[in-house]
Design a protein around this motif. Structure first.
Motif, PDB file in Angstrom:
ATOM      1  N   ASN A   1      -3.885   1.660   7.237  1.00 41.08           N
ATOM      2  CA  ASN A   1      -4.185   1.055   5.942  1.00 41.08           C
ATOM      3  C   ASN A   1      -5.500   1.601   5.395  1.00 41.08           C
ATOM      4  O   ASN A   1      -6.358   2.050   6.148  1.00 41.08           O
ATOM      5  CB  ASN A   1      -4.258  -0.476   6.060  1.00 41.08           C
ATOM      6  CG  ASN A   1      -4.009  -1.165   4.733  1.00 41.08           C
ATOM      7  OD1 ASN A   1      -3.185  -0.719   3.937  1.00 41.08           O
ATOM      8  ND2 ASN A   1      -4.726  -2.248   4.486  1.00 41.08           N
ATOM      9  N   LYS A   2      -5.603   1.554   4.071  1.00 38.89           N
ATOM     10  CA  LYS A   2      -6.795   2.018   3.372  1.00 38.89           C
ATOM     11  C   LYS A   2      -8.006   1.158   3.745  1.00 38.89           C
ATOM     12  O   LYS A   2      -9.087   1.653   3.973  1.00 38.89           O
ATOM     13  CB  LYS A   2      -6.510   1.929   1.869  1.00 38.89           C
ATOM     14  CG  LYS A   2      -7.411   2.690   0.991  1.00 38.89           C
ATOM     15  CD  LYS A   2      -6.835   2.693  -0.433  1.00 38.89           C
ATOM     16  CE  LYS A   2      -6.550   1.276  -0.914  1.00 38.89           C
ATOM     17  NZ  LYS A   2      -6.126   1.189  -2.315  1.00 38.89           N
ATOM     18  N   ASP A   3      -7.795  -0.159   3.741  1.00 39.53           N
ATOM     19  CA  ASP A   3      -8.869  -1.087   4.127  1.00 39.53           C
ATOM     20  C   ASP A   3      -8.500  -1.715   5.455  1.00 39.53           C
ATOM     21  O   ASP A   3      -7.386  -2.195   5.615  1.00 39.53           O
ATOM     22  CB  ASP A   3      -9.021  -2.217   3.109  1.00 39.53           C
ATOM     23  CG  ASP A   3      -9.094  -1.686   1.705  1.00 39.53           C
ATOM     24  OD1 ASP A   3      -9.954  -0.840   1.440  1.00 39.53           O
ATOM     25  OD2 ASP A   3      -8.255  -2.106   0.865  1.00 39.53           O
TER      26      ASP A   3
ATOM     27  N   ASN B   1      -5.214   6.378   3.378  1.00 40.30           N
ATOM     28  CA  ASN B   1      -4.064   6.157   2.504  1.00 40.30           C
ATOM     29  C   ASN B   1      -2.789   6.487   3.260  1.00 40.30           C
ATOM     30  O   ASN B   1      -2.713   7.507   3.950  1.00 40.30           O
ATOM     31  CB  ASN B   1      -4.151   7.058   1.269  1.00 40.30           C
ATOM     32  CG  ASN B   1      -5.217   6.581   0.315  1.00 40.30           C
ATOM     33  OD1 ASN B   1      -5.464   5.375   0.206  1.00 40.30           O
ATOM     34  ND2 ASN B   1      -5.866   7.507  -0.362  1.00 40.30           N
TER      35      ASN B   1
ATOM     36  N   GLY C   1       0.808  -1.219   0.000  1.00 42.71           N
ATOM     37  CA  GLY C   1       0.000   0.000   0.000  1.00 42.71           C
ATOM     38  C   GLY C   1       0.839   1.266   0.000  1.00 42.71           C
ATOM     39  O   GLY C   1       0.403   2.318  -0.457  1.00 42.71           O
TER      40      GLY C   1
ATOM     41  N   SER D   1      -3.907  -6.366  -4.850  1.00 45.80           N
ATOM     42  CA  SER D   1      -5.225  -5.719  -4.846  1.00 45.80           C
ATOM     43  C   SER D   1      -5.972  -6.051  -6.131  1.00 45.80           C
ATOM     44  O   SER D   1      -5.412  -6.557  -7.089  1.00 45.80           O
ATOM     45  CB  SER D   1      -5.071  -4.210  -4.713  1.00 45.80           C
ATOM     46  OG  SER D   1      -4.593  -3.681  -5.930  1.00 45.80           O
TER      47      SER D   1
ATOM     48  N   ASP E   1      -0.107  -2.644  -7.414  1.00 45.40           N
ATOM     49  CA  ASP E   1      -0.003  -3.541  -6.263  1.00 45.40           C
ATOM     50  C   ASP E   1      -0.291  -4.954  -6.756  1.00 45.40           C
ATOM     51  O   ASP E   1      -1.191  -5.181  -7.533  1.00 45.40           O
ATOM     52  CB  ASP E   1      -1.052  -3.074  -5.243  1.00 45.40           C
ATOM     53  CG  ASP E   1      -1.293  -4.078  -4.132  1.00 45.40           C
ATOM     54  OD1 ASP E   1      -0.523  -5.051  -4.024  1.00 45.40           O
ATOM     55  OD2 ASP E   1      -2.255  -3.866  -3.382  1.00 45.40           O
TER      56      ASP E   1
ATOM     57  N   THR F   1       1.803   1.562  -3.891  1.00 49.87           N
ATOM     58  CA  THR F   1       0.756   1.804  -4.904  1.00 49.87           C
ATOM     59  C   THR F   1       0.477   3.288  -5.059  1.00 49.87           C
ATOM     60  O   THR F   1       0.112   3.742  -6.132  1.00 49.87           O
ATOM     61  CB  THR F   1      -0.562   1.094  -4.535  1.00 49.87           C
ATOM     62  OG1 THR F   1      -0.829   1.341  -3.165  1.00 49.87           O
ATOM     63  CG2 THR F   1      -0.451  -0.395  -4.769  1.00 49.87           C
ATOM     64  N   GLU F   2       0.699   4.066  -3.976  1.00 50.02           N
ATOM     65  CA  GLU F   2       0.447   5.506  -4.085  1.00 50.02           C
ATOM     66  C   GLU F   2       1.522   6.216  -4.889  1.00 50.02           C
ATOM     67  O   GLU F   2       1.378   7.369  -5.239  1.00 50.02           O
ATOM     68  CB  GLU F   2       0.310   6.118  -2.684  1.00 50.02           C
ATOM     69  CG  GLU F   2      -0.933   5.604  -2.003  1.00 50.02           C
ATOM     70  CD  GLU F   2      -0.997   5.967  -0.534  1.00 50.02           C
ATOM     71  OE1 GLU F   2      -0.600   7.091  -0.193  1.00 50.02           O
ATOM     72  OE2 GLU F   2      -1.426   5.118   0.259  1.00 50.02           O
TER      73      GLU F   2
ATOM     74  N   GLY G   1       0.178  -0.004   5.265  1.00 55.57           N
ATOM     75  CA  GLY G   1      -0.093  -0.414   3.889  1.00 55.57           C
ATOM     76  C   GLY G   1       0.127  -1.878   3.581  1.00 55.57           C
ATOM     77  O   GLY G   1       0.559  -2.206   2.482  1.00 55.57           O
ATOM     78  N   THR G   2      -0.152  -2.755   4.554  1.00 55.14           N
ATOM     79  CA  THR G   2      -0.118  -4.171   4.183  1.00 55.14           C
ATOM     80  C   THR G   2      -1.452  -4.803   4.548  1.00 55.14           C
ATOM     81  O   THR G   2      -2.159  -4.339   5.437  1.00 55.14           O
ATOM     82  CB  THR G   2       1.028  -4.988   4.838  1.00 55.14           C
ATOM     83  OG1 THR G   2       0.478  -5.839   5.834  1.00 55.14           O
ATOM     84  CG2 THR G   2       2.096  -4.114   5.390  1.00 55.14           C
ATOM     85  N   SER G   3      -1.782  -5.867   3.827  1.00 58.20           N
ATOM     86  CA  SER G   3      -3.096  -6.489   3.965  1.00 58.20           C
ATOM     87  C   SER G   3      -3.215  -7.335   5.227  1.00 58.20           C
ATOM     88  O   SER G   3      -4.278  -7.830   5.532  1.00 58.20           O
ATOM     89  CB  SER G   3      -3.347  -7.373   2.759  1.00 58.20           C
ATOM     90  OG  SER G   3      -2.372  -8.411   2.744  1.00 58.20           O
TER      91      SER G   3
END
Ligand SMILES: [Zn+2]
Length: 347
Positions: free
Chosen positions: A312-314, A329, A130, A142, A139, A133-134, A289-291
């Motif tokens: 993280n975004k999600d 973000n 993450g 994703s 990524d 990707t910005e 920024g990691t899942s």
């Protein structure tokens, strides 16, 4: 010049009363007074006076750490923020009250994390896809990732390197072309800035793109290697990028490959071990920024002795194990944090 009237700059609720910091402008500058009002006795007393730069020295640690702010005047907000960010709170609700009365609502969580960083003896950051990707790097995992139709294990693998070198080569050449167009974003620069201030010790990253170093970070553990280095797969000799791009062979006859960890390979111990050791022992670990599907990000809350934060975004399964979670973000959250960090650290 006339003296102005006394103004209330800061008002703090204390047991059974109110503690106020009042100020007025005189010919010699601001003059401050601490006033304690006792509700039961109905008495007011001036307990201290002074003319230091913002009057806040008139408040003791008890006021900062255990009492609750009722009113903070705009004139004094920045000075109050600075004190709040540097105090090490044990009383969580007092901490929240101070944060909430001195920062805009959208920034409360970011401000708390800035406080944690500023009061931490050792801080390690772990970044994942993450973060990259910005910088307009696709990524891999994703939905938008360019690998959605290709199983990465078939291309970024020791199997492909040995048996499908053309495919392996064109894939990494495309990634390198893609990377040439990417540059660090403000989030990368924020982390480099905090290291420069001595506020974070290291960045461990799952990314292979070298953007942390490009932004100026000095201590970077590349857990999955680096796509900016090349070596012979057979003898291990380091070789320049051009030898890979031009598909040359090493003098030993071996194939040239980027220094990334391929599927089927171990993580490099020289990056992995010191990073894990630092994270286990740090006061604060921040995962960005990691899942949380990838080790060690998902295990970190269990292995560290310190506090943990997740940006993280999600927000995914496993986030609940972290002490602080910020949804957003990476670049935006870190930029916000950096603004406050600069505000209190730049003199
Ligand atoms: Zn070789």
């Amino acid at each position: 010049m006339m003296k102005t009237a006394w103004e209330t700059l800061l008002s703090i609720g204390s047991e059974g009363g109110v503690l106020e910091l009042k100020g007025r402008l005189t010919e010699d500058g601001w003059y401050f007074r601490r006033v304690v009002s006792d509700m039961e006795e109905g008495s007011r007393r001036f307990s201290a006076e002074g003319s230091d730069e913002d009057g806040l020295a008139l408040l003791d640690d008890y006021a900062w750490l255990s009492l609750y702010p009722l009113y903070v005047d705009n004139k004094i907000t920045t000075a109050v923020r600075k004190r709040v960010l540097f105090h090490r709170y044990r009383n969580e609700s007092a901490f929240s009250a101070w944060i909430e009365s001195t920062f805009p609502e959208d920034d409360w969580e970011a401000a708390k994390l800035v406080n944690w960083i500023l009061t931490s003896g050792s801080t390690v950051v772990l970044t994942g896809a993450g973060m990259s990707t910005e910088s307009s790097l696709p990524d891999f995992r994703s939905k938008e990732g360019w690998w959605k139709n290709i199983d990465p294990r078939t291309v970024a693998s020791t199997e492909a390197l040995s048996h499908h070198y053309d495919l392996f080569h064109s894939f990494y050449k495309a990634r390198l072309d893609n990377l040439d167009q990417a540059s660090p974003h403000n989030g990368h620069r924020a982390l480099a800035n905090w290291e420069k201030y001595g506020r974070i010790d290291a960045v461990a990253t799952q990314n292979v793109d070298g953007l942390h170093q490009a932004a100026g970070s000095q201590t970077v553990y590349e857990l999955h290697g680096s796509i900016r280095r090349f070596r012979c797969h057979q003898c291990g000799e380091e070789l320049p990028r051009s030898t890979f791009i031009e598909k040359e062979a090493c003098s030993c006859g071996g194939r040239i490959r980027p220094g990334v960890v391929l599927f089927g390979e171990m993580l490099p111990a020289e990056a992995w071990e010191p990073a894990m050791e630092k994270m286990e022992r740090s006061d604060l670990s921040i995962v960005i920024g990691t899942s949380l599907e990838v080790y060690p990000a998902n295990q970190l809350p269990a292995v560290t002795r310190g506090r943990t934060a997740y940006i993280n975004k999600d927000i995914q399964t496993g986030a609940g194990d972290f002490d602080l979670v910020i949804r957003g973000n990476a670049g935006e959250v870190l930029t916000t944090m950096n603004t406050y960090m600069d505000e209190v650290l730049m003199e």
